[in-house]
Design an enzyme around this catalytic site. Structure first.
Site, PDB file in Angstrom:
ATOM      1  N   GLY A 138     -40.343 -33.680 -15.066  1.00 32.25           N
ATOM      2  CA  GLY A 138     -39.214 -33.139 -15.809  1.00 32.25           C
ATOM      3  C   GLY A 138     -39.667 -31.938 -16.620  1.00 32.25           C
ATOM      4  N   CYS A 196     -47.110 -34.985 -20.285  1.00 34.23           N
ATOM      5  CA  CYS A 196     -46.197 -33.880 -20.563  1.00 34.23           C
ATOM      6  C   CYS A 196     -46.894 -32.580 -20.186  1.00 34.23           C
ATOM      7  CB  CYS A 196     -45.848 -33.877 -22.052  1.00 34.23           C
ATOM      8  SG  CYS A 196     -44.719 -32.559 -22.541  1.00 34.23           S
ATOM      9  N   HIS A 201     -37.467 -33.331 -26.130  1.00 34.58           N
ATOM     10  CA  HIS A 201     -37.948 -31.939 -26.217  1.00 34.58           C
ATOM     11  C   HIS A 201     -36.920 -31.011 -26.870  1.00 34.58           C
ATOM     12  CE1 HIS A 201     -41.859 -31.643 -24.263  1.00 34.58           C
ATOM     13  NE2 HIS A 201     -41.460 -32.382 -23.247  1.00 34.58           N
TER      14      HIS A 201
END
Ligand code: NI
Length: 177
Positions: free
Chosen positions: A47, A100, A146
């Site tokens: 993502g 991440c 985020h």
């Protein structure tokens, strides 16, 4: 094909709250989303949120295809979500390892709501409304964090469960972020 630079933890833009998108559709959204997919795919991410490439707008993408190399990774539909909202379904939380692209090489054990309902708009302006559980729900919660300026290490409860992927999981190093 435009792979953009992904901001890394320490860049103050990753801690800002991103702005809502007021007009959908809009050509700049399509261009942004193309760049986001190019970037996510080049870096093998699950993502990406717009602020990670320096665009402080409430746009996230995610998607994981079924991959025989990772039989435990549930597929997640490839999705663009604009102005997302998340509602937890029930009080259940579960812990899972996250990575991440803005925190490269690291993994941390993060609690998330097990089941959620999420809503938002796609780039054509159609409403998306889904229920999700498990890994799918985790990915959505990570990306929506985020756009509120939250990085997953800020959610780790026990910092002993935060470290370099190559040390934590010597056999699976090179997995996606
Ligand atoms: Ni991330």
């Amino acid at each position: 094909m435009t792979v953009r630079t992904v901001l890394r933890m320490g860049d103050p833009r990753l801690l800002q709250k991103s702005e809502r998108v007021e007009h959908i559709p809009d050509p700049w959204i399509d261009e942004l989303v193309r760049d986001m997919f190019d970037t996510m795919e080049a870096l093998n991410g699950a993502g990406l949120a717009a602020p990670q490439i320096g665009v402080l707008r409430r746009v996230v993408i995610f998607g994981v295809e079924a991959n025989p190399r990772y039989p435990d990774a549930e597929p997640v539909p490839t999705t663009v979500l604009i102005n997302p909202r998340i509602e937890p379904l029930g009080d259940d939380r579960e812990y899972g390892w996250e990575g991440c692209l803005s925190v490269p090489g690291m993994r941390g054990l993060v609690p998330r709501a097990t089941r959620i309902r999420y809503t938002g708009m796609d780039p054509k302006g159609s409403v998306i409304e889904r229920e999700a559980a498990g890994f799918h729900a985790r990915v959505v919660q990570h990306e929506v964090d985020h756009i509120d300026g939250v990085l997953y290490p800020m959610r780790i409860e026990d910092m002993r469960h935060f470290g370099f992927e190559s040390e934590l999981f010597p056999e699976s190093a090179g997995d996606r972020d």
